[in-house]
Design a protein around this motif. Structure first.
Motif, mmCIF file in Angstrom:
data_model
loop_
_atom_site.group_PDB
_atom_site.id
_atom_site.type_symbol
_atom_site.label_atom_id
_atom_site.label_comp_id
_atom_site.label_asym_id
_atom_site.label_seq_id
_atom_site.Cartn_x
_atom_site.Cartn_y
_atom_site.Cartn_z
ATOM 1 N N PHE A 17 -8.777 3.788 -21.300
ATOM 2 C CA PHE A 17 -9.303 2.531 -21.831
ATOM 3 C C PHE A 17 -10.365 2.002 -20.873
ATOM 4 C CE2 PHE A 17 -9.321 -2.086 -22.204
ATOM 5 C CZ PHE A 17 -9.607 -2.197 -23.554
ATOM 6 N N SER A 53 -13.607 -0.068 -24.902
ATOM 7 C CA SER A 53 -13.468 1.093 -25.775
ATOM 8 C C SER A 53 -12.231 1.899 -25.401
ATOM 9 C CB SER A 53 -14.710 1.971 -25.680
ATOM 10 O OG SER A 53 -14.846 2.461 -24.379
ATOM 11 N N SER A 54 -11.745 2.665 -26.383
ATOM 12 C CA SER A 54 -10.569 3.501 -26.173
ATOM 13 C C SER A 54 -10.929 4.949 -26.454
ATOM 14 C CB SER A 54 -9.447 3.089 -27.122
ATOM 15 O OG SER A 54 -9.088 1.760 -26.900
ATOM 16 N N SER A 85 -14.753 1.864 -30.202
ATOM 17 C CA SER A 85 -15.211 0.758 -29.359
ATOM 18 C C SER A 85 -15.543 -0.436 -30.243
ATOM 19 C CB SER A 85 -16.437 1.187 -28.559
ATOM 20 O OG SER A 85 -17.472 1.540 -29.431
ATOM 21 N N GLN A 144 -11.262 -1.443 -32.652
ATOM 22 C CA GLN A 144 -10.819 -1.868 -31.321
ATOM 23 C C GLN A 144 -10.598 -3.378 -31.368
ATOM 24 O OE1 GLN A 144 -10.446 0.065 -28.163
ATOM 25 N NE2 GLN A 144 -9.295 -1.829 -27.988
ATOM 26 N N SER A 173 -3.991 -0.396 -25.216
ATOM 27 C CA SER A 173 -5.087 -0.767 -26.101
ATOM 28 C C SER A 173 -4.507 -1.092 -27.482
ATOM 29 C CB SER A 173 -6.069 0.399 -26.204
ATOM 30 O OG SER A 173 -7.069 0.091 -27.141
ATOM 31 N N LEU A 178 -5.291 -1.525 -31.519
ATOM 32 C CA LEU A 178 -6.233 -1.267 -32.604
ATOM 33 C C LEU A 178 -5.794 -2.030 -33.847
ATOM 34 C CD1 LEU A 178 -6.550 2.636 -32.330
ATOM 35 C CD2 LEU A 178 -7.905 0.910 -31.138
#
Lengths: 391, 214
Positions: free
Chosen positions: A294, A309-310, A328, A342, A352, A354
């Motif tokens: 991440f 972003s992931s 992202s 994201q 993270s 989503l």
């Protein structure tokens, strides 16, 4: 004039259009005001995702089931009425001619736009996927809806999930599912409640549970009104009695507040292992995501996020896909009918979050806008041609 | 508009309203009622836990009313903290919290928590920690084979290290579970593998200094 012609004339009239627009404006205005009390999701459900909207009279507490109200057509009814009005008007006023081909496209686009609103309203689901670094995850969960689940955990490689939407869970309900060898009887259901440790809370209500975490920790349930604030998490709670072939096996306390920190809600019955839970509704997928990395960039010298972003490993055993994807801000992943945005992350930047949106009709608005654009352009060109000819 | 015209308008509008209502009714009838769903999911370290963490992470982690008060009212022990540990703020549940740096920019945190009862039992807690760092669950036999007993301040405690360098996961945990009267104390060192391994000795020395009878 025949009755049929009268109906057609009324349905295609501009008066009906104006009336519907006025009602729509009133609904939007009143719904916006009501967001103060009910929050955006509940207003969306009660005013727009419904056929009839019950608008509480000022000072009335309709949210908790009492008081005077104003009744207006809901969003669905208005949509259907607009659709009928538009189609009838089209057939009443439209005279087939190449000069008016643009109008056909414009009307078709508007009809498609209204239809896409229905499709989204009836089929769209939104959920969240929480990814911890290095841990594969194959489901997302709703942050609005709950489910009561009975898991058959007997098998070594799989679990059988019997899931009941929260709409089915109410006091006195007997819940059965195809192939489920047990019955669940809802002794009591609370859409929102405080869970308290009875030993620390004088006058806490009696504990109705005799199995599981409820009795082990001696938890008391204090019912309370649903909180509609956007950030509020309502603690849906129930006492559920498990009924086997030999009768009642015991009563468990289940709640979406009860997570892994609580004693397991598991039991053995008739040669099977089971677990019971009331949890946020889950959406399983035939593929898994694993967060690799991440990244969170801030504007220099501040804590204001600039970009996050992931980097995710996508593993789909059904198609044999195994690849790395980057999700992202403003660049979602669209995969297998779902869009993954994201949305957030937790402190420490190891987790993270989503936002997962599934909308089978997500392309319809694009087609609708495309049709309207073609219609407008065609109509403009044909009108310009006629003007230039006259000139 | 005269009364007659108004009445005529209403009469003319009625069929339209009826047609709209009829169509709405038909569409409502088409909407399926909520019903039970049955499906199978692969058993994995995450879904095998029955009541998996379900609170959306955007919301603060809920604390059961009474639990924080019970934790705050507990008798606190004395301990000797290594000088390299940096104290972190405490909250309702944390009786102690420190951060420590390790080699290669690694870091770990040491926390002390206490709860009434056994909070589901030792194995459930150890498996919860294993899932936090992406490791699969242990069964009772594996847990007994990997955990050690140690005596701290007269209490029979459990020492466990969750560190599997062969796995793809980069984190590790070392923990001590200490039953004390009606409560259970949890001492945990969690973080990057390099930092946890470097701090293992200090952590063990720290838990051995825990003393309730001062």
């Amino acid at each position: 004039m025949s009755v049929g012609k009268n109906i057609f004339k009324t349905l295609s009239s501009l008066r009906l259009t104006v009336f519907l627009l006025a009602v729509a404006m009133a609904l939007i205005f009143l719904g916006t005001l009501e967001q103060v009390h009910l929050g955006i999701h509940e207003v969306q459900r009660r005013y727009f995702g419904t056929w009839v909207a019950f608008i509480p009279w000022p000072g009335q507490d309709l949210a908790h089931g009492r008081g005077w109200c104003l009744i207006l057509p809901g969003g669905y009814t208005l949509g259907v009425a607009f659709l009928i009005n538009l189609i009838c008007a089209h057939f009443r006023y439209f005279k087939p001619s190449w000069n008016k081909i643009g109008i056909v496209f414009i009307h078709a686009g508007i009809v498609l736009l209204i239809v896409s609103g229905f499709v989204s309203g009836l089929t769209q689901t939104e959920s969240q996927m929480v990814l911890e670094t290095g841990v594969p995850k194959n489901y997302s969960y709703s942050t609005q809806d709950n489910e009561l689940v009975l898991l058959d955990t007997t098998h070594s490689t799989k679990d059988i999930v019997y899931s009941f939407p929260i709409e089915m869970v109410h006091s006195g309900a007997i819940l059965e599912a195809p192939g489920m060898p047990l019955k669940l009887k809802v002794i009591a259901f609370y859409p929102n409640a405080d869970l308290v440790m009875r030993a620390q809370t004088p006058n806490a209500p009696a504990n109705l549970a005799d199995r599981g975490a409820g009795i082990k920790m001696d938890i008391g349930v204090i019912p309370k009104h649903i909180d509609y604030a956007p950030e509020a998490m309502n603690t849906a709670t129930a006492y559920v009695e498990v009924i086997g072939t030999d009768g009642a096996e015991g009563t468990w306390l289940v709640s979406n507040l009860m997570d892994e920190r609580f004693p397991k809600q598991a039991f053995e019955l008739e040669g099977h292992s089971y677990a019971i839970a009331l949890r946020w509704k889950r959406y399983y997928m035939p593929y898994a995501f694993t967060l690799q990395k991440f990244t969170h960039e801030r504007y220099p010298g501040t804590e204001i996020p600039k970009h996050f972003s992931s980097e995710i490993e996508l593993n789909n055993p059904t198609t044999g896909e195994h690849r790395t994807v980057l999700i992202s801000m403003n660049e979602p992943l669209r995969y297998a009918g779902k869009a993954f945005y994201q949305a957030s992350f937790t402190e420490g930047e190891r987790v993270s979050i989503l936002q997962v949106v599934q909308n089978p009709g997500w392309t319809l608005p694009y087609w609708a806008v495309g049709l309207i654009s073609i219609g407008l352009l065609t109509h403009f060109c044909l009108s310009l041609k006629r003007y230039l000819k006259r000139a | 508009m005269s009364k007659r015209n108004l009445a005529m308008t209403i009469v003319r509008a009625l069929p339209a309203l009826l047609a709209t209502g009829l169509m709405s009714g038909l569409l409502i009838g088409c909407k399926p009622a909520p019903k039970a769903v049955v499906y199978e999911v692969a058993k994995d370290p995450v879904s095998a836990l029955p009541p998996k963490p379900t609170m959306p992470p955007a919301a603060p982690m809920p604390i059961l009313p009474g639990m924080a008060e019970a934790a705050a009212g507990m008798e606190r022990p004395q301990w000797k903290v290594p000088i390299s540990w940096l104290a972190e703020p405490l909250d309702n549940l944390r009786q102690g919290s420190w951060k420590v740096e390790g080699p290669q920019n690694s870091s770990a945190e040491i926390t002390v928590l206490a709860f009434p009862g056994d909070v589901g039992g030792d194995l459930a807690n150890v498996n919860r920690w294993r899932s936090q760092i992406g490791l699969t669950e242990w069964d009772e036999t594996t847990y007994l084979a990997h955990s050690k007993k140690m005596e701290i301040d007269g209490s029979d405690c459990t020492w466990v290290v969750l560190d599997e360098p062969a796995s793809a996961h980069k984190e590790a945990i070392a923990a001590v579970i200490m039953p004390k009267g009606p409560n259970t104390w949890f001492f945990k060192l969690k973080g990057d593998r390099a930092a946890v391994e470097a701090q293992l000795e200090s952590f063990r020395d720290f838990v051995l200094t825990v003393n309730f009878d001062y």
